[in-house]
Scaffold this active site. Structure first.
Site, PDB file in Angstrom:
ATOM      1  N   ASP A  31      30.665  47.220  39.301  1.00 56.47           N
ATOM      2  CA  ASP A  31      30.762  48.128  38.140  1.00 56.47           C
ATOM      3  C   ASP A  31      31.613  47.476  37.041  1.00 56.47           C
ATOM      4  O   ASP A  31      32.673  47.979  36.695  1.00 56.47           O
ATOM      5  CB  ASP A  31      31.353  49.492  38.568  1.00 56.47           C
ATOM      6  CG  ASP A  31      32.778  49.390  39.103  1.00 56.47           C
ATOM      7  OD1 ASP A  31      33.174  48.290  39.571  1.00 56.47           O
ATOM      8  OD2 ASP A  31      33.521  50.397  39.037  1.00 56.47           O
ATOM      9  N   ASP A  83      35.678  42.973  38.164  1.00 56.99           N
ATOM     10  CA  ASP A  83      34.308  42.715  38.641  1.00 56.99           C
ATOM     11  C   ASP A  83      33.729  41.478  37.934  1.00 56.99           C
ATOM     12  O   ASP A  83      33.008  40.688  38.548  1.00 56.99           O
ATOM     13  CB  ASP A  83      33.389  43.893  38.318  1.00 56.99           C
ATOM     14  CG  ASP A  83      33.861  45.190  38.932  1.00 56.99           C
ATOM     15  OD1 ASP A  83      33.341  45.593  39.974  1.00 56.99           O
ATOM     16  OD2 ASP A  83      34.772  45.809  38.343  1.00 56.99           O
ATOM     17  N   ASP A  88      38.984  42.822  42.469  1.00 59.37           N
ATOM     18  CA  ASP A  88      37.634  42.559  42.986  1.00 59.37           C
ATOM     19  C   ASP A  88      37.348  41.120  43.431  1.00 59.37           C
ATOM     20  O   ASP A  88      36.650  40.916  44.437  1.00 59.37           O
ATOM     21  CB  ASP A  88      36.587  42.992  41.947  1.00 59.37           C
ATOM     22  CG  ASP A  88      36.559  44.496  41.768  1.00 59.37           C
ATOM     23  OD1 ASP A  88      37.001  45.217  42.680  1.00 59.37           O
ATOM     24  OD2 ASP A  88      36.102  44.953  40.707  1.00 59.37           O
TER      25      ASP A  88
HETATM   26  C1  BDR Z   1      39.039  49.072  41.796  1.00 55.56           C
HETATM   27  O1  BDR Z   1      38.845  50.044  40.785  1.00 55.56           O
HETATM   28  C2  BDR Z   1      38.280  49.473  39.642  1.00 55.56           C
HETATM   29  O2  BDR Z   1      38.887  49.958  38.489  1.00 55.56           O
HETATM   30  C3  BDR Z   1      38.392  47.979  39.801  1.00 55.56           C
HETATM   31  O3  BDR Z   1      37.287  47.332  39.206  1.00 55.56           O
HETATM   32  C4  BDR Z   1      38.429  47.781  41.289  1.00 55.56           C
HETATM   33  O4  BDR Z   1      37.127  47.634  41.809  1.00 55.56           O
HETATM   34  C5  BDR Z   1      40.515  49.006  42.113  1.00 55.56           C
HETATM   35  O5  BDR Z   1      40.978  50.229  42.574  1.00 55.56           O
HETATM   36 CA    CA Z   2      35.230  47.248  40.384  1.00 58.17          CA
END
Ligand code: BDR
Ligand code: CA
Length: 307
Positions: free
Chosen positions: A8, A13, A237
């Site tokens: 996402d 990411d 990530d």
């Molecule tokens: C996760 O939440 C998202 O905001 C980040 O991309 C990560 O995957 C961390 O809690």
């Molecule tokens: Ca993420």
């Protein structure tokens, strides 16, 4: 290694995509998107932008706009209005594929000659739905490596981490699937902070990819300072992909983990029974330690491998 990345984007990411594209031994069957850090339209556009900018040929399949049961949550306060604020990507003609993410995941896993590694760095909605549609996919998944959860405290509620809290029902399906599951949670990802010295180190690489990294991370850090009072945001990530690049990076413990889908204040909590209190069947490898200097070496090497 045949892999699918479900994500996402999202600042962290984006760096997971960067790592995945840096090693030829990852045979990326596709990148699937999910609503999480931003709406599905935005996370899909961000995935296309990052992949095009890095010159990668990964196909992008758009996935779920809403969780399986609960109402949708997004995270604009950290990732901004676009979901990837801080860098302007050049215009391009790359388009998402016609097939939706859940159909792609089911078909790609069923037709793969070797078992597939599923990496998820967002809410687990697409994979949860794929298991509901065809439970037999479990026979051709080598493992699930997810960023999500926490042995300790959460980051959106005292109990829960964002990705699991966004769709605990989906995570619950995945954890109960019987597929080996590797949980890279906040306990380790909170240790890899993009402190100012990390930004300076990556800036010195001096290519267009380091420019993207620096600009994205400066905005990420600005928001992390505002929301969490952190001088460097946790680069959650990419730890998933980095743990596949170098198996020495993260130490996992094999334990029973249950996802809380029932209580209101602890919805989305990953109850990882490290002491073994409940004597329940072990179902997950949860990350307990990370080699932080090694992580930054992996990131630096990856950035330097691009233009
Ligand atoms: C996760 O939440 C998202 O905001 C980040 O991309 C990560 O995957 C961390 O809690
Ligand atoms: Ca993420």
């Amino acid at each position: 290694m045949n892999v699918i990345l479900d994500c996402d984007p999202g600042h962290d990411d984006a760096i997971a995509i960067l790592l995945l594209g840096s090693k030829p031994y990852f045979n990326v069957l596709g990148v699937t998107t999910v609503s999480g850090n931003q709406t599905i339209e935005k996370t899909t556009l961000n995935a296309l932008n990052v992949i095009d900018f890095l010159g990668l040929d990964f196909k992008v399949y758009e996935g779920s706009s809403d969780p399986i049961k609960r109402e949708r949550v997004n995270c604009g306060e950290i990732h901004g209005e676009s979901g990837l604020d801080g860098f302007t990507f050049p215009k391009h003609n790359k388009k998402k594929e016609a097939k939706d993410a859940v159909s792609f995941i089911v078909d790609a896993i069923n037709s793969s000659k070797e078992k597939v590694v599923m990496i998820t760095t967002g809410p687990m909605t697409n994979l949860g739905k794929a298991f509901l549609r065809d439970p037999n996919i479990k026979n051709n998944i080598e493992k699930i490596v997810l960023m999500g959860g926490s042995i300790g405290a959460g980051n959106v509620t005292p109990a829960a981490e964002f990705n699991i809290n966004c769709d605990a029902e989906a995570a619950d399906i995945c954890f109960k699937s019987g597929v080996p599951i590797y949980m890279v949670g906040l306990d380790v990802t909170r240790q890899v902070l993009v402190l100012p010295e990390v930004i300076e180190r990556m800036r010195k690489i001096g290519n267009k990819t380091s420019d993207m990294f620096v600009k994205l991370m400066e905005t990420f850090n600005y928001n992390q300072k505002k929301v969490f009072n952190l001088d460097g945001g946790p680069l959650h990530d990419p730890v998933t992909v980095a743990s596949l690049i170098n198996p020495e990076l993260v130490h996992f413990e094999y334990v029973n983990t249950e996802i809380d889908t029932a209580s209101s204040s602890s919805y989305g909590r990953t109850n990882c029974d490290l002491p073994g209190y409940l004597k329940k069947k072990k179902n997950s490898y949860v990350a307990t330690k990370i080699n932080v200097p090694l992580f930054w070496d992996i990131i630096e090497e990856a950035i330097a491998s691009y233009n």
